[in-house]
Design a protein around this motif. Structure first.
Motif, short mmCIF file in Angstrom:
data_model
loop_
_atom_site.label_atom_id
_atom_site.label_comp_id
_atom_site.label_asym_id
_atom_site.label_seq_id
_atom_site.Cartn_x
_atom_site.Cartn_y
_atom_site.Cartn_z
N LEU A 202 0.85 -1.25 -0.13
CA LEU A 202 0.05 0.08 0.13
C LEU A 202 0.87 1.29 -0.09
O LEU A 202 2.04 1.36 0.36
N PRO A 203 0.46 2.31 -0.49
CA PRO A 203 1.22 3.78 -0.55
C PRO A 203 2.00 3.92 0.87
O PRO A 203 1.41 3.77 1.78
N ALA A 204 3.03 4.93 0.35
CA ALA A 204 3.75 5.36 1.90
C ALA A 204 2.87 6.34 2.26
O ALA A 204 2.51 7.27 1.57
N ASP B 33 4.22 10.70 12.53
CA ASP B 33 5.00 10.95 13.80
C ASP B 33 5.38 9.59 14.32
O ASP B 33 4.89 8.38 14.22
N LEU B 34 6.62 9.65 14.97
CA LEU B 34 7.16 8.52 15.73
C LEU B 34 6.17 7.51 16.32
O LEU B 34 6.00 6.37 16.09
N PRO B 35 5.43 7.89 17.35
CA PRO B 35 4.47 7.03 17.97
C PRO B 35 3.44 6.52 17.05
O PRO B 35 2.85 5.15 17.30
N ASP B 36 3.17 7.33 16.14
CA ASP B 36 1.83 6.75 15.15
C ASP B 36 2.47 5.94 14.23
O ASP B 36 1.74 5.19 13.38
N ALA B 37 3.95 5.47 14.04
CA ALA B 37 4.51 4.65 12.84
C ALA B 37 4.61 3.30 13.80
O ALA B 37 4.80 2.37 12.70
N LEU B 38 4.11 3.14 14.70
CA LEU B 38 4.34 1.74 15.53
C LEU B 38 3.36 0.59 14.68
O LEU B 38 2.28 1.04 14.50
N GLY B 39 4.24 -0.44 14.49
CA GLY B 39 3.27 -1.34 13.76
C GLY B 39 3.45 -1.26 12.06
O GLY B 39 2.96 -2.49 11.67
N HIS B 40 3.73 -0.29 11.66
CA HIS B 40 3.77 -0.07 10.10
C HIS B 40 5.31 -0.64 9.77
O HIS B 40 6.10 -1.14 10.51
N ALA B 41 5.44 -0.74 8.32
CA ALA B 41 6.46 -1.18 7.81
C ALA B 41 7.32 0.13 7.15
O ALA B 41 6.57 0.79 6.43
N LEU B 42 8.70 0.22 7.49
CA LEU B 42 9.44 1.21 6.72
C LEU B 42 8.85 1.28 5.12
O LEU B 42 9.45 0.17 4.29
N ALA C 121 8.51 7.61 7.03
CA ALA C 121 7.79 7.23 6.09
C ALA C 121 7.54 5.73 6.07
O ALA C 121 8.67 4.87 6.20
N VAL C 122 6.21 5.42 6.08
CA VAL C 122 5.69 4.00 6.21
C VAL C 122 4.64 3.73 5.13
O VAL C 122 4.13 4.33 4.77
N HIS C 123 4.42 2.38 5.23
CA HIS C 123 3.41 1.86 4.33
C HIS C 123 2.17 1.89 5.21
O HIS C 123 2.12 1.88 6.25
N ARG C 124 1.19 2.37 4.56
CA ARG C 124 -0.23 2.49 5.08
C ARG C 124 -0.63 1.06 5.48
O ARG C 124 -0.44 0.13 4.90
N ARG C 125 -1.25 1.12 6.60
CA ARG C 125 -1.89 -0.17 7.15
C ARG C 125 -2.85 -0.69 6.47
O ARG C 125 -3.77 0.34 6.08
N PRO C 126 -3.13 -1.99 5.98
CA PRO C 126 -4.39 -2.41 5.48
C PRO C 126 -5.39 -2.06 6.26
O PRO C 126 -5.33 -2.62 7.56
N VAL C 127 -6.64 -1.72 5.75
CA VAL C 127 -7.81 -1.57 6.59
C VAL C 127 -8.60 -3.00 6.80
O VAL C 127 -8.66 -3.48 5.53
N VAL C 128 -9.01 -3.40 7.72
CA VAL C 128 -9.71 -4.78 7.83
C VAL C 128 -10.96 -4.75 8.48
O VAL C 128 -11.25 -3.86 9.48
N GLU C 129 -12.04 -5.23 7.90
CA GLU C 129 -13.20 -5.41 8.74
C GLU C 129 -13.58 -7.01 9.01
O GLU C 129 -13.61 -7.60 7.91
N LEU C 130 -13.96 -7.12 9.98
CA LEU C 130 -14.21 -8.54 10.48
C LEU C 130 -15.78 -8.74 10.71
O LEU C 130 -16.50 -8.09 11.24
#
Length: 424
Positions: free
Chosen positions: A48-50, A54-63, A195-204
């Motif tokens: 997904l696009p880059a 901010d550093l705290p909000d990048a947690l769990g993303h991929a560079l 700069a990180v990739h957007r996290r995929p949005v999931v609905e369960l």
């Protein structure tokens, strides 16, 4: 996009509670487990696009770009110990001042010393740091003496500038998952945003009339265990879980729920087989979805599926992962199809599969791969009881899932153990 559900002709009776013919294909051979995992990863396509976070909000993303050092680390020579910065061989004449972390000290002349704290910049002209426990002020002369054995070597207890890295060195490659440890390194290297990739949005979508939201099982109905289990796991796999919806056993309602979802990935639980109210195959067919995986040769969890949905209104590709309704079978489907897909979409690199020794013989299935809850011990991977498709007791005590091929794994042999997704 494909015609909306209301524009299609339903193949079910008016109330949508009878499974139409052709719901699943029992004659279709199940995919090998390794092949299914590879297909799930490959179906993600480019990450997904880059985005910039901010550093705290990048947690769990991929560079999305290499993490390059913005400065030398350390950025200047620093003291590795509390003591004295000294210039040349001793004894030394100590200065009255001292140097603390965060200060910029003045230069140090030959034969002199100054008190210094751990992490403080080493003054220009200093040759080494004399540890506090090795130094002594001589009575009468006031000189600083070295009470350690031998001469103090140049550079002793000094962390030289650039010891860890130089400016513009690549610290971490593209695709590295941003953990708390990565955030610490990024901050030390001078970053405020990444700069990180957007996290995929999931609905369960949790399917089934038999599920209860609270209380003990009663009147033939059971608690929904997968909603509470899967949502944090999917977050831990790098997804942004925007919602969890209950969908009754009704073809029209299921079809509409999938159609209306704006998520990158829809994850469903149940309805993947060919039972009287298993409508998922029919709903996907009516929506014009393309089945990529339809049954996997793995136990538990073989009636799992992966489908490519019609694209979203903005052209984004969408996928659906269909997990079996039995809890441990759904977990098997998650690690087989959902995790590789989500990691691919999120731009995460695939780690080397961890392997360990089997502490005991791991029971096999005669034809299919088996995913077996195990606990890691000093002797190796130890199989756990309560490993049936509908059970979670063994999983709750497990460190991972051992990948047991049809031939089984003998005690002492090596086996791949899949780490369970972290809780998001």
């Amino acid at each position: 996009m494909s015609p909306s559900p209301t524009e299609r002709t339903s193949t079910s009776p008016g109330n949508g509670r009878t499974a139409p013919p052709g719901c699943g294909d029992p004659a279709r051979p199940a995919l090998a487990w390794e092949r299914a995992r590879d297909l799930a990863r490959d179906s993600a396509g480019p990450p997904l696009p880059a985005v910039t976070r901010d550093l705290p909000d990048a947690l769990g993303h991929a560079l999305a770009a290499p993490l390059r050092a913005l400065t030398d680390l350390p950025p200047f020579d620093t003291s590795a110990m509390d003591g004295w910065a000294v210039a040349g061989p001793g004894p030394w004449r100590p200065r009255d001042d001292g140097v603390l972390a965060g200060e910029e000290p003045g230069p140090l002349g030959p034969g002199t010393a100054v008190r210094i704290a751990t992490g403080a910049p080493v003054p220009a002209g200093a040759s080494a740091v004399l540890r506090r426990e090795h130094g002594e002020i001589e009575e009468g002369t006031g000189l600083l003496l070295d009470r350690s054995e031998g001469q103090i070597a140049p550079g002793r207890d000094v962390r030289p500038r650039g010891q860890e890295c130089r400016a513009d060195d690549v610290l971490l490659p593209v695709g590295t998952t941003v953990t708390a440890r990565v955030l610490g390194l990024a901050a030390a290297a001078g970053y405020d945003r990444l700069a990180v990739h957007r996290r995929p949005v999931v609905e369960l979508l949790v399917l089934g009339d038999e599920l209860l939201e609270s209380g003990v099982p009663r009147h033939g109905r059971v608690r929904d265990a997968l909603g509470p289990l899967l949502a944090p796991w999917l977050r831990g796999c790098g997804a942004e879980v925007t919602g969890r919806r209950r969908v009754p056993d009704d073809l029209a309602l299921l079809r509409a729920a999938v159609w209306d979802s704006t998520a990158d990935v829809v994850v469903t639980t149940g309805s993947t087989a060919a039972g009287p109210v298993d409508f998922l195959h029919a709903a996907l067919a009516e929506l014009g979805a393309r089945l990529l995986v339809d049954s996997v040769a793995v136990r538990p969890g073989h009636p799992m599926l992966l489908a490519e949905l019609p694209p979203a209104a903005d052209g984004r590709p969408r996928h659906l992962v269909g997990l079996p309704g039995n809890p441990l079978a759904a977990v098997a489907g998650t690690v087989t199809l959902a995790v590789p897909l989500l990691r691919g979409l999120g731009g995460h690199r695939d780690p080397e599969p961890p392997r360990t020794v089997a502490a005991a013989a791991l029971p096999r299935h005669p034809r299919d791969t088996r995913l077996l809850p195990v606990r890691r011990t000093e002797q190796g991977a130890e199989p756990l009881p309560f490993d049936g498709p509908a059970m979670l007791r063994g999983l709750a005590c497990a460190d991972g899932l051992a990948v047991v091929p049809p031939g089984g794994v003998a005690a002492g042999a090596t086996v791949e153990v899949i780490d369970l997704p972290p809780d998001g």
